[in-house]
Design an enzyme around this catalytic site. Sequence first.
Site: not given
Length: 337
Positions: A11-12, A139-141, A168, A194
Amino acid sequence: MISVAINGYGTIGKRVADAVAAQDDMKVAGVSKTKPDFEARVAIEKGYDLYVSIPEREKLFGEAGIPVSGTVEDMLEEADIVVDATPEGIGAKNLEMYREKGIKAIFQGGEKHDAIGLSFNSFANYDESLGADYTRVVSCNTTGLCRTLKPIDDLCGIKKVRAVMVRRGADPVQVKKGPINAIVPNPPTVPSHHGPDLKTVMKGVNIHTVALLVPTTLMHQHNIMVELEDPVEADEIKARLDETTRVMLVRASEGLASTAEIMEYAKELGRSRNDLFEIPVWEESINVVDGELFYMQAVHQESDAVPESVDAIRALLELEEDNMKSIMKTNRAMGIL
């Protein structure tokens, strides 16, 4: 032109490979796969040299008619730096191999900060990774939080942040994950990881986060409350975010009232894989009440941190000392707003 190895073409990794290939100061030395699946075949079709992550499986690639150029260790010999995009926890195990090879490496947010020793965000702490041997793109978040909180902090200062992270349940391709029919506190303890992750790049920020999983695959969604140091109006916040690259204001009144509609808009941009590298913030949600800012944003978890990996390459190899010059160079090559 420097050569970049991509260890892990999922994915990445496949997105990072395409992002690197789009730049004019770097190229893809090769990509690696553990199995001869459709992604391996697509990598060959795109012209990337393919390497085997598990040497014992090289025969399987031959049987599938997918040519390989060697093993991951062979790939590292062809590269100046490696971006590790392997599954969570594998990157930290690969660190020793990179040390033995004497090659700089960039890891993804699934790895622990303490395992790598340094974390990276293009806007918050680019300078810390200049010339470093290893760094970890958050991370994405966390990237999403940093993209909007950093310009707000620069504008008026931040006393305290509280954020509810609606995550998600799985990526679109992940058929074995969920939930399918539940809302799951993830974790059920407070705070979630996070906030501490953000502190690795925005030093000293006072933040606590809670997180939950919901049955969707499209995007994460954040609900953010910020106690401000200096008084500002909501319009000033809107103006600052509107002028911040890799952030976009979206309007529910224009049909962008949900993550589904935002991803439909991403399709209209015509990008590969319908990626949305920018962090969309709902303009109507931005409000200041008694010195506290409220806003909502979304995060396309598959792509938002990809441009940061490109900037991290420049930082580690000292190709560009000015973070904004690297950011704008990356943006131009990738068509980022």
